[in-house]
Scaffold this motif. Structure first.
Motif, PDB file in Angstrom:
ATOM      1  N   ASP A  45       6.218  -6.674   0.411  1.00 36.93           N
ATOM      2  CA  ASP A  45       5.645  -6.279  -0.876  1.00 36.93           C
ATOM      3  C   ASP A  45       4.796  -5.024  -0.705  1.00 36.93           C
ATOM      4  OD1 ASP A  45       4.894  -6.546  -3.592  1.00 36.93           O
ATOM      5  OD2 ASP A  45       3.057  -7.571  -2.994  1.00 36.93           O
ATOM      6  N   VAL A  46       5.073  -4.006  -1.522  1.00 35.73           N
ATOM      7  CA  VAL A  46       4.310  -2.757  -1.496  1.00 35.73           C
ATOM      8  C   VAL A  46       3.616  -2.600  -2.844  1.00 35.73           C
ATOM      9  CG1 VAL A  46       4.407  -0.250  -1.205  1.00 35.73           C
ATOM     10  CG2 VAL A  46       6.038  -1.705   0.019  1.00 35.73           C
ATOM     11  N   ASP A  47       2.306  -2.347  -2.798  1.00 37.39           N
ATOM     12  CA  ASP A  47       1.557  -2.166  -4.039  1.00 37.39           C
ATOM     13  C   ASP A  47       0.479  -1.110  -3.824  1.00 37.39           C
ATOM     14  OD1 ASP A  47       0.639  -2.456  -6.621  1.00 37.39           O
ATOM     15  OD2 ASP A  47       0.061  -4.548  -6.414  1.00 37.39           O
ATOM     16  N   PHE A  48       0.051  -0.495  -4.900  1.00 44.76           N
ATOM     17  CA  PHE A  48      -1.016   0.512  -4.876  1.00 44.76           C
ATOM     18  C   PHE A  48      -2.367  -0.153  -4.656  1.00 44.76           C
ATOM     19  CE2 PHE A  48      -4.089   3.301  -7.076  1.00 44.76           C
ATOM     20  CZ  PHE A  48      -3.861   4.480  -6.387  1.00 44.76           C
ATOM     21  N   PHE A  49      -2.511  -1.369  -5.177  1.00 42.69           N
ATOM     22  CA  PHE A  49      -3.764  -2.105  -5.083  1.00 42.69           C
ATOM     23  C   PHE A  49      -3.685  -3.168  -4.000  1.00 42.69           C
ATOM     24  CE2 PHE A  49      -3.316  -0.730  -9.508  1.00 42.69           C
ATOM     25  CZ  PHE A  49      -4.463   0.035  -9.642  1.00 42.69           C
ATOM     26  N   ASP A  50      -4.800  -3.459  -3.384  1.00 41.32           N
ATOM     27  CA  ASP A  50      -4.863  -4.495  -2.356  1.00 41.32           C
ATOM     28  C   ASP A  50      -5.026  -5.855  -3.027  1.00 41.32           C
ATOM     29  OD1 ASP A  50      -5.120  -6.031  -0.132  1.00 41.32           O
ATOM     30  OD2 ASP A  50      -6.925  -5.055   0.621  1.00 41.32           O
ATOM     31  N   ARG A  51      -3.867  -6.438  -3.380  1.00 43.47           N
ATOM     32  CA  ARG A  51      -3.857  -7.757  -4.029  1.00 43.47           C
ATOM     33  C   ARG A  51      -3.092  -8.748  -3.158  1.00 43.47           C
ATOM     34  NH1 ARG A  51      -2.121  -5.721 -10.029  1.00 43.47           N
ATOM     35  NH2 ARG A  51      -0.616  -4.537  -8.824  1.00 43.47           N
ATOM     36  N   GLY A  52      -3.248  -8.591  -1.850  1.00 44.75           N
ATOM     37  CA  GLY A  52      -2.536  -9.465  -0.939  1.00 44.75           C
ATOM     38  C   GLY A  52      -1.153  -8.960  -0.572  1.00 44.75           C
TER      39      GLY A  52
END
Length: 92
Positions: A45-52
């Motif tokens: 999973d790649v995301d801009f925000f650190d949400r796990g």
């Protein structure tokens, strides 16, 4: 809206298959990630925000993974946030 969200994810999950390396861009709920992984898939999973997420990155600059290293790319609910969606789709 929740019903559409559930229907959409059920549709996506039903098409991933099994034994795949899956790249999800833009965040994914734990429930959906778990469902995909039930079929012996590996989800990154790649995301801009650190949400796990597994990888934190600004996808405006490209996908921080080697080309052609995934069997499936999921990019739900992210393309509308891109300033250059053509570049983003080409990266996918």
């Amino acid at each position: 809206m929740e019903q559409f969200h559930r229907y959409r994810w059920d549709w996506i999950i039903s098409r991933v298959g099994s034994g795949k390396k899956v790249l999800n861009l833009g965040g994914i709920a734990k429930e959906e990630k778990d469902q995909i992984q039930k079929n012996e898939n590996k989800v990154i999973d790649v995301d801009f925000f650190d949400r796990g997420s597994d990888i934190i990155a600004n996808l405006e600059h490209g996908i921080p993974q080697k080309d052609n290293s995934y069997d499936v790319v999921i990019a739900g609910e992210i393309i509308e946030h891109m300033t250059n969606p053509i570049f983003f789709v080409a990266e996918c």
